[in-house]
Design a protein around this motif. Structure first.
Motif, PDB file in Angstrom:
ATOM      1  N   ASP A 110       0.855  -1.185   0.000  1.00 55.30           N
ATOM      2  CA  ASP A 110       0.000   0.000   0.000  1.00 55.30           C
ATOM      3  C   ASP A 110       0.893   1.237   0.000  1.00 55.30           C
ATOM      4  OD1 ASP A 110      -1.846   2.012   0.364  1.00 55.30           O
ATOM      5  OD2 ASP A 110      -2.577   1.290   2.310  1.00 55.30           O
ATOM      6  N   SER A 112      -0.336   4.429  -0.442  1.00 55.55           N
ATOM      7  CA  SER A 112      -1.164   5.624  -0.299  1.00 55.55           C
ATOM      8  C   SER A 112      -0.685   6.571   0.793  1.00 55.55           C
ATOM      9  CB  SER A 112      -2.619   5.229  -0.030  1.00 55.55           C
ATOM     10  OG  SER A 112      -2.730   4.480   1.180  1.00 55.55           O
ATOM     11  N   ARG A 130       4.368   1.967 -13.098  1.00 52.74           N
ATOM     12  CA  ARG A 130       3.933   3.322 -13.473  1.00 52.74           C
ATOM     13  C   ARG A 130       2.432   3.581 -13.280  1.00 52.74           C
ATOM     14  NH1 ARG A 130       5.638   4.543 -19.301  1.00 52.74           N
ATOM     15  NH2 ARG A 130       3.773   3.303 -19.756  1.00 52.74           N
ATOM     16  N   PRO A 131       1.528   2.673 -13.687  1.00 57.39           N
ATOM     17  CA  PRO A 131       0.101   2.960 -13.478  1.00 57.39           C
ATOM     18  C   PRO A 131      -0.255   3.168 -12.003  1.00 57.39           C
ATOM     19  CG  PRO A 131       0.373   1.159 -15.035  1.00 57.39           C
ATOM     20  CD  PRO A 131       1.723   1.414 -14.446  1.00 57.39           C
ATOM     21  N   ARG A 132       0.374   2.416 -11.106  1.00 55.59           N
ATOM     22  CA  ARG A 132       0.090   2.579  -9.679  1.00 55.59           C
ATOM     23  C   ARG A 132       0.602   3.919  -9.175  1.00 55.59           C
ATOM     24  NH1 ARG A 132       1.719  -1.523  -5.550  1.00 55.59           N
ATOM     25  NH2 ARG A 132       0.227  -0.279  -4.395  1.00 55.59           N
ATOM     26  N   LEU A 134       0.822   6.668 -10.862  1.00 57.00           N
ATOM     27  CA  LEU A 134      -0.050   7.731 -11.364  1.00 57.00           C
ATOM     28  C   LEU A 134      -1.361   7.826 -10.589  1.00 57.00           C
ATOM     29  CD1 LEU A 134       0.570   7.248 -15.172  1.00 57.00           C
ATOM     30  CD2 LEU A 134       0.946   9.384 -13.905  1.00 57.00           C
ATOM     31  N   GLU A 135      -1.711   6.772  -9.860  1.00 58.98           N
ATOM     32  CA  GLU A 135      -2.936   6.786  -9.053  1.00 58.98           C
ATOM     33  C   GLU A 135      -2.720   7.424  -7.685  1.00 58.98           C
ATOM     34  OE1 GLU A 135      -4.022   2.702  -8.838  1.00 58.98           O
ATOM     35  OE2 GLU A 135      -4.820   2.618 -10.900  1.00 58.98           O
ATOM     36  N   LEU A 136      -1.482   7.729  -7.326  1.00 51.72           N
ATOM     37  CA  LEU A 136      -1.204   8.313  -6.017  1.00 51.72           C
ATOM     38  C   LEU A 136      -1.730   9.740  -5.938  1.00 51.72           C
ATOM     39  CD1 LEU A 136       2.438   7.008  -5.471  1.00 51.72           C
ATOM     40  CD2 LEU A 136       0.330   6.143  -4.423  1.00 51.72           C
ATOM     41  N   LYS A 137      -1.793  10.260  -4.735  1.00 51.31           N
ATOM     42  CA  LYS A 137      -2.299  11.611  -4.515  1.00 51.31           C
ATOM     43  C   LYS A 137      -1.484  12.620  -5.308  1.00 51.31           C
ATOM     44  CE  LYS A 137      -3.111  14.991  -0.840  1.00 51.31           C
ATOM     45  NZ  LYS A 137      -2.992  15.275   0.612  1.00 51.31           N
ATOM     46  N   VAL A 169       3.496  13.606  -9.096  1.00 51.78           N
ATOM     47  CA  VAL A 169       2.256  12.998  -9.594  1.00 51.78           C
ATOM     48  C   VAL A 169       1.269  14.109  -9.952  1.00 51.78           C
ATOM     49  CG1 VAL A 169       0.295  11.514  -9.040  1.00 51.78           C
ATOM     50  CG2 VAL A 169       2.602  10.899  -8.250  1.00 51.78           C
ATOM     51  N   ASP A 172      -5.493  15.150 -12.296  1.00 56.89           N
ATOM     52  CA  ASP A 172      -6.245  14.912 -13.531  1.00 56.89           C
ATOM     53  C   ASP A 172      -6.963  16.207 -13.896  1.00 56.89           C
ATOM     54  OD1 ASP A 172      -7.895  14.094 -15.588  1.00 56.89           O
ATOM     55  OD2 ASP A 172      -9.204  12.888 -14.310  1.00 56.89           O
ATOM     56  N   TYR A 198       0.237  12.962 -18.989  1.00 54.83           N
ATOM     57  CA  TYR A 198       0.987  13.043 -17.745  1.00 54.83           C
ATOM     58  C   TYR A 198       0.903  14.488 -17.226  1.00 54.83           C
ATOM     59  CZ  TYR A 198       2.470   8.500 -19.388  1.00 54.83           C
ATOM     60  OH  TYR A 198       2.461   7.210 -19.842  1.00 54.83           O
TER      61      TYR A 198
END
Length: 275
Positions: A110, A112, A130-132, A134-137, A169, A172, A198
């Motif tokens: 984890d 997060s 990389r995908p993980r 990009l999901e971070l805060k 990071v 969006d 990005y």
């Protein structure tokens, strides 16, 4: 810290044993201490940060982050001997209350809690990760020794014996945004359309339906800035300098109109309508 016999044996085993390589995708190769220091400097690590080091080896990155920069955090590694060695190194450094080490697959960890992620991983592992990341805060800092994240270009790069890369990071922000701009003599409606790859942005805008170019769009974490030209009065054109923070589907901030003594600073807000 010197490379211990157990870690040397593990590195040698990685070279000759296919089964060992299948279990440990990244061999233990220690990062030079000056490169560790540069990684943490570039990542702007401080006492408020929680750092997670992926593939933590002998623990030196986490231990340095605690001892020199005041951060808290943990390291994760598959090798139980390296984890035990890291715990002993933390005790010897007097930071055992600030850090911990976990024997675990980094893809099952984890992330997060992290404000900073550090890593020295092989390119194939980094592409999978990389995908993980990009999901971070938005605003989470990612620092890598030697290898980059392929098409996700770094925000900054330095070289101290080895390449050191920094990514922030990004929030969006792609899609259409609508807001109102309080400018004399009449309030204007701003329609902003952004495309995102990005942290890199492109876009166009309308002020009261009149098309205008978006200049110098920049995104760093959840902080955004861009410029548009107010052409409502051709005799009094001026640049609008927008800056603000992205909070989900809302942008909040201030913009300045013009430069010099006649400039004004005005709050602004925009809401995303769709992507």
């Amino acid at each position: 810290m010197l490379l211990g016999a157990a870690a040397l044996a593990a590195a040698q085993e990685f070279q000759v044993n296919p089964e060992f390589r299948a279990k440990f995708e990244v061999p233990f190769v220690p990062t030079p201490q000056v490169t560790v220091d540069e990684m943490l400097r570039l990542g702007d690590v401080g006492p408020r940060d929680f750092l997670i080091d992926l593939g933590s080896g002998d623990g030196r990155i986490v231990i340095t982050a605690a001892g020199k920069f005041g951060a808290r955090g943990f390291g994760v590694d598959l090798d139980e001997e390296l984890v035990a060695w890291s715990e002993e190194n933390a005790r010897l450094a007097g930071v055992e209350n600030q850090v911990r080490f976990i024997q675990q697959d980094l893809f099952e960890t984890d992330l997060s809690q992290a404000s900073v992620i550090t890593m020295y991983l092989l390119p194939g592992v980094m592409r999978r990760l990389r995908p993980r990341l990009l999901e971070l805060k938005p605003g989470t800092r990612i620092v890598s020794h030697d290898f980059d994240l392929d098409e996700w270009r770094p925000d900054r790069k330095t070289y101290i014996r080895k390449n050191v890369f920094l990514w922030i990071v990004p929030a969006d922000v792609g899609g259409r945004w609508f807001g109102r701009v309080a400018l004399a003599p009449i309030e204007r409606q701003l329609e902003l359309t952004l495309t995102q790859r990005y942290q890199e942005l492109d876009g166009h805008a309308r002020l009261n339906g009149v098309p205008t170019q978006v200049w110098e769009p920049k995104l760093a974490g959840d902080r955004i800035s861009f410029m548009v030209v107010d052409s409502a009065n051709r005799e009094d054109e001026a640049t609008l300098y927008f800056s603000g923070r992205v909070e989900g589907d809302v942008m909040l901030g201030e913009f300045m109109r013009g430069v010099g003594p006649g400039r004004s600073t005005i709050p602004w807000r925009a809401v995303r309508a769709g992507k």
